[in-house]
Design a protein around this motif. Structure first.
Motif, short mmCIF file in Angstrom:
data_model
loop_
_atom_site.label_atom_id
_atom_site.label_comp_id
_atom_site.label_asym_id
_atom_site.label_seq_id
_atom_site.Cartn_x
_atom_site.Cartn_y
_atom_site.Cartn_z
N MET A 268 42.44 29.02 35.06
CA MET A 268 43.25 28.57 35.97
C MET A 268 44.12 29.76 36.79
O MET A 268 43.79 30.70 36.19
CB MET A 268 44.69 27.71 35.18
CG MET A 268 43.86 26.53 34.58
SD MET A 268 43.38 25.24 36.10
CE MET A 268 42.10 24.79 35.46
N TYR A 269 44.74 29.39 37.63
CA TYR A 269 45.24 30.52 38.30
C TYR A 269 46.24 31.42 37.56
O TYR A 269 47.28 30.87 37.22
CB TYR A 269 45.88 29.95 39.70
CG TYR A 269 46.23 31.13 40.72
CD1 TYR A 269 47.65 31.26 41.03
CD2 TYR A 269 45.51 31.69 41.34
CE1 TYR A 269 47.79 32.03 42.12
CE2 TYR A 269 45.53 32.54 42.43
CZ TYR A 269 46.88 32.72 42.84
OH TYR A 269 47.31 33.66 43.70
N VAL B 232 41.87 19.27 39.65
CA VAL B 232 41.74 19.39 38.27
C VAL B 232 42.57 20.21 37.80
O VAL B 232 42.61 21.44 38.03
CB VAL B 232 40.30 20.02 38.36
CG1 VAL B 232 39.81 20.43 36.71
CG2 VAL B 232 39.28 19.36 38.89
N HIS B 233 43.69 19.95 37.00
CA HIS B 233 44.75 20.70 36.55
C HIS B 233 45.35 21.18 37.53
O HIS B 233 46.01 20.52 38.61
CB HIS B 233 44.28 21.60 35.20
CG HIS B 233 45.29 22.04 34.27
ND1 HIS B 233 46.28 22.96 34.46
CD2 HIS B 233 45.65 21.26 33.02
CE1 HIS B 233 46.90 22.95 33.37
NE2 HIS B 233 46.65 21.73 32.77
N SER B 234 45.54 22.75 37.69
CA SER B 234 46.24 23.42 38.55
C SER B 234 45.40 23.88 39.93
O SER B 234 45.79 24.57 40.71
CB SER B 234 46.92 24.62 37.94
OG SER B 234 46.12 25.36 37.35
N LEU B 235 44.18 23.17 40.05
CA LEU B 235 43.46 23.49 41.19
C LEU B 235 43.08 22.13 41.73
O LEU B 235 42.96 21.21 41.41
CB LEU B 235 42.09 23.98 40.46
CG LEU B 235 42.20 25.50 39.89
CD1 LEU B 235 40.82 25.61 38.99
CD2 LEU B 235 42.44 26.60 40.95
#
Lengths: 811, 200
Positions: A1-2, B117-120
């Motif tokens: 994730m980012y 998708v989650h944080s994307l």
């Protein structure tokens, strides 16, 4: 994730300083000068790309670096092609020489990938000179020259990206292809679509140790369910490997719809230009020939392509009935069905005689799929086909509309893709529906389910659709439904939950309302909410019961989101309804507004917002039809006579009082009698006395100052029309002055507000001392309130100016 | 045609302030629409590029708010995912469509399909007459490949440092923005080529 690491990378790339950047450039140039381009070069190129793309402002590269990057486009290593094209796309456009360099290489490169990346660069960075379209045309010409070669001469895989590139060019600029190009491409498309090889491609017999003659026998292609294929190759055929023309079959079909839409549309002027190929075939012969498929070889290229497209789609529809072995293929079958029906629709629009050949398939398909909701998205293009051609084929479409408007919204409201596509279908065909299927407006309760479920996603569509749903027949029920949309939202949530959760689940959210939903004695309320069609009644009697049952839903996010979109839609509703409604309907709507102002689901700020909308439109309606006030005076007075409304519905109350004061006069409606004015006066006077009485204990909520001043003004206006009421008003106003001189009062907490109220009171009091002046100020006659200016010779500005000029300027 | 494919951040992340949205990858297909429109002829190249970047940012912001609102409405809790669970992450992903009106920001009306998708967020801007069923399948496929090949469920920054992999993926599965009708065999063949590139 980012992660923070990524964020800091981007920040670094954006904030890199000029000296460091120049050092980086020169290091990169050195690397690119080397013979071997290894990992370090690749990494540096990647970093360069990040530096360029991380910021929206353009950075200029030194020209030597640009030249090196351009030459990398022709590198045999794909990684370098990719990186160099990505970097070049981030830069300001190419000069004419650079562009020529690329264009010269396009036709000559053997590597499909290199050509692909080069073209992606040139398409993105087209210089904006006058010859822009000509440049695109020359690229098209070059690509098509590559197509024109015999297949055996061209190296493997060199043609595959030709079609996507052409497709993207003609999206933006269809004129880039000449008639000859179109003819050539039509012929090639026919070859690939209909006559691709039906044996499996290279490698079909690999894996055998002993390669005898038998293993070299060509293996036929298979269908998705494993059976051997008995007809021509399509995208739904499989094999161990594929030949080049089978690949081209895939690419051709992928762009076929767009091609037909661009060059085969009926209104396209180009299609009327005759090419040499058509000179043999007469116009009337063409339409007769197209009705039979056997003599299609006589057809000109465009018509032949149409015929082959028809056959291809027919085959796809048959193939989609097979049970595919893989799930992804099942999804592909659905997509192919959608595409096939769209293409058939397109083809039939162009050549109406094909409708009679096509409709049997479409009808059979509809019959096969209509019972299965998982095919809903396939049924929408079918509905479009029925809408476009159903009348011509004299086919009854009732069952289609029942499915699309009756069943889909009721059962599939939670599918965002279906919602988008169905609403888009409605939006694009609105005129056709209004003419041919006007009963679609009766399905508005069903359509609003999409809005109730996912307001943010579809509110934009409803901004466009709502005006068409407002008809005199549906207006009142529609208003009630819009006001109760949050309730519908909650009901839909409960409906879904009740099917998912077991009957008795301890704990869990929404237990009370879920119990109520399942309770037989409240069934009727919820069923009314979930109704699919209008006409069974404007609203229900036990609406407040329903609101109580759903009280805990007021903070559910979906319900709150829905409530936030209602005010906007109400504005659109009212703006539309004043254009279609007669006075009788408007009067009814005023009653609905007054009634519903207290029957709304109790969501914070929702009630206030609705009241604000009501106030605004009450005002507009009364301004347009002043006689409405006299007409509905009884109900308006009933509303205005309740002191409680001053506190709970301040905004609406203010406006009701204002319209009463403004429009309850003989000049607005001749039915306005003295007794009516007097009774109105007495009602308002009583309320004013009560809310300004000193008897209210300190600490209770104060009425808004605006209400008080509005009441005072209204009373003064009424008194100016019936002069014996003037003494009563004057008495009150002078009493008011006395009371307030004594300091603060219980009913007004703010010093400044009190001053404003008293000032207004004094103004009115002094105005009423001269009754006839009061009358002309407070009840001006129409010719003053609707000035004519330029139409009235006495007040026309130009005339006045001319008169003044002639007086003041000596001639 | 697909006009644009982008990957960006969604939902509040510790690395960014609330509401801020970072575009991690964007690819616009085809000629710049401003080049061929009469009104915008007087823009210079830097301005055109800026305009294009701004348009992409607008799309990202719209999708960002759509994802946020959708997640708020459904009330689902986000589950932490680790690398290796890509297929599961995709199954659990939120999805939807945003309608962009003509002029806002593209010249024509567009439909933006998105996957959260989650944080994307993975977004695909499609032209109006496009086959959205096919587009949805392609978007899912592309997202799965991106998640797998760039280890996007982990904390690394490959999406920024190895963006060429996405370029190659797009050149095979979405060449120049063309959606392809690929059955499992064709798809396998293309994916083999992609995997061969990624291995280098």
């Amino acid at each position: 994730m980012y992660s923070h690491g990524s964020e800091s990378l981007i920040k670094q790339a954006r904030e890199i300083q000029e000296p460091e950047l120049q050092k980086f450039y020169s290091r990169l140039v050195k690397l690119l000068q080397g013979k071997e381009l290894g990992h370090e070069t690749v990494d540096s190129l990647q970093r360069l790309h990040l530096i360029l793309s991380a910021t929206k402002y353009t950075r200029t590269l030194p020209s030597e670096l640009r030249t090196r990057l351009l030459s990398l486009l022709s590198s045999p290593v794909e990684q370098l092609q990719v990186l160099s094209s990505a970097v070049l796309r981030e830069m300001p456009p190419l000069s004419a020489e650079e562009l020529n360099y690329i264009q010269e290489n396009v036709g000559q490169l053997n590597s499909q990938t290199a050509m692909n990346y080069q073209i992606s660069v040139s398409l993105t960075l087209w210089p904006q000179q006058a010859g822009t379209r000509a440049d695109l045309s020359s690229v098209c010409a070059q690509l098509l020259r590559g197509l024109d070669n015999r297949p055996s001469e061209a190296p493997a895989h060199s043609l595959m990206h030709t079609l996507p590139v052409l497709n993207t060019i003609l999206t933006h600029s269809p004129e880039c292809l000449t008639e000859d190009h179109i003819t050539l491409l039509s012929k090639r498309l026919v070859d690939w679509l209909r006559y691709a090889s039906i044996v499996q491609g290279g490698g079909a017999s690999s894996g055998r140790f002993f390669t005898g003659p038998r293993s070299r026998q060509p293996v036929p292609i298979a269908e998705l369910d494993g059976m051997v294929s008995g007809d021509f190759f399509t995208v739904l055929c499989v094999g161990q490997g594929f030949t080049e023309d089978q690949w081209m079959n895939v690419y051709s079909f992928s762009m076929l719809h767009h091609w037909l839409l661009t060059y085969h549309s009926v209104s396209n002027g180009n299609s009327t230009i005759e090419t040499d190929d058509r000179s043999e075939v007469d116009g009337s012969v063409v339409s007769m020939v197209s009705a039979t498929s056997s003599s299609s070889r006589l057809l000109p290229p465009k018509e032949r392509l149409r015929e082959k497209a028809f056959q291809y789609c027919q085959r796809l529809i048959e193939q989609s009935d097979r049970k595919a072995q893989k799930k992804t293929d099942t999804e592909l079958q659905k997509a192919c069905l959608v595409e096939a029906v769209c293409i058939l629709d397109c083809v039939c629009v162009e050549d109406a005689s094909l409708v009679f050949r096509t409709f049997p398939f479409i009808k059979a398909l509809f019959g096969r799929l209509s019972a299965d909701l998982s095919f809903a998205r396939v049924l929408l293009p079918i509905a479009q086909f029925y809408l476009n051609h159903g009348e011509m084929a004299a086919v009854d479409c009732e069952s289609v509309w029942k499915l699309v408007f009756g069943q889909f919204p009721a059962e599939l409201f939670s599918d965002p893709f279906l919602a988008h596509e169905l609403l888009r279908f409605l939006r694009l065909n609105l005129e056709k529906f209004q003419l041919g299927v006007p009963q679609y407006t009766h399905f508005f309760p069903n359509l609003l389910k999409f809005l109730a479920w996912d307001s943010p996603a579809v509110v934009d569509d409803f901004v466009d659709l709502l005006p068409s749903l407002v008809t005199p027949a549906t207006a009142v029920e529609l208003l009630h439904t819009l006001l109760d949309l949050p309730c519908l939202s909650a009901t839909l949530i409960l409906q879904l939950r009740s099917t998912c959760l077991p009957i008795s689940e301890p704990g869990g959210r929404g237990l009370l309302s879920l119990d109520a939903f399942r309770n037989p004695s409240f069934r009727g309320l919820f069923l009314f909410m979930l109704r699919g069609e209008a006409g069974s009644g404007d609203t229900i009697d036990r609406l407040s019961t329903l609101h109580d049952l759903l009280a805990e839903a007021a903070d559910w996010p979906r319900v709150v989101q829905c409530a936030q979109t209602i005010p906007v839609l109400l504005h659109i509703y009212f703006n539309t309804v004043v254009t279609v409604a007669d006075e009788k309907l408007l009067a009814h709507l005023i009653l609905v507004m007054l009634e519903r102002s207290s029957i709304l689901l109790n969501i914070p700020t929702y009630i206030k917002e609705i009241h604000r909308v009501f106030s605004c439109h009450l005002l507009r309606m009364c301004k347009l039809h002043p006689s409405l006030v006299v007409d509905q005076s009884h109900e308006l007075l009933e509303f205005a006579g309740i002191p409680g409304n001053v506190y709970s519905k301040e905004e609406l109350y203010t406006h009701v009082v204002w319209v009463l004061g403004e429009y309850l006069s003989v000049s607005c409606d001749s039915r306005c009698s003295v007794s009516l004015i007097t009774s109105c006066f007495e009602t308002l006077e009583a309320v004013l006395f009560e809310i300004t009485s000193s008897g209210t204990p300190p600490g209770t909520v104060c009425p808004a100052p605006r209400v008080i001043t509005t009441l005072m003004s209204a009373l003064a206006k009424l008194a100016s029309r019936s002069h014996d009421l003037i003494p009563r008003v004057s008495l009150f106003l002078s009493k008011l002055r006395t009371v307030t001189r004594g300091g603060s009062v219980a009913w007004c907490s703010d010093e400044e507000d009190l001053v404003a109220i008293v000032t207004r009171g004094e103004e009115l009091w002094s105005l009423l001392k001269a009754p006839s002046v009061a009358q002309s100020v407070l009840t001006p006659s129409p010719h003053i309130t609707t000035p004519q200016w330029h139409r009235d010779t006495n007040v026309a500005m130009p005339l006045q100016l001319r008169a003044l000029t002639s007086l003041t300027h000596p001639q | 045609m697909v006009r644009c494919f982008l990957i960006h951040t969604v939902c509040p992340i510790s690395a960014l302030s609330a509401g801020e949205c970072r575009v991690l990858y964007s690819r616009v297909f085809g000629p710049d629409e401003t080049v061929l429109s009469e009104e915008l002829q007087e823009l210079n190249p830097e301005e055109r590029r800026l305009l294009q970047k701004e348009k992409v940012a607008v799309v990202a912001r719209q999708v960002h708010s759509a994802v946020t609102l959708s997640r708020e409405a459904s009330g689902r809790q986000l589950v932490e995912m680790v690398p290796g669970e890509e297929v599961l992450a995709l199954q659990d992903a939120d999805s939807g469509v945003v309608r962009l009106r003509a002029g806002d920001p593209f010249n024509e009306e567009m439909s933006v399909l998105w996957l959260g998708v989650h944080s994307l967020g993975f977004a695909m801007v499609c032209e109006p007459h496009e086959n959205l069923l096919l587009a949805e399948g392609t978007l899912r496929n592309l997202s799965r490949h991106c998640l797998e090949h760039l280890h996007m469920l982990g904390p690394g920054s490959e999406v920024l440092l190895k963006s060429s992999r996405i370029d190659v993926l797009l050149s095979r599965l979405l060449p120049h923005g063309q959606l392809l009708f690929l059955n499992h065999r064709f798809a396998q063949s293309l994916e083999k080529e992609v995997a061969a590139y990624m291995a280098k």
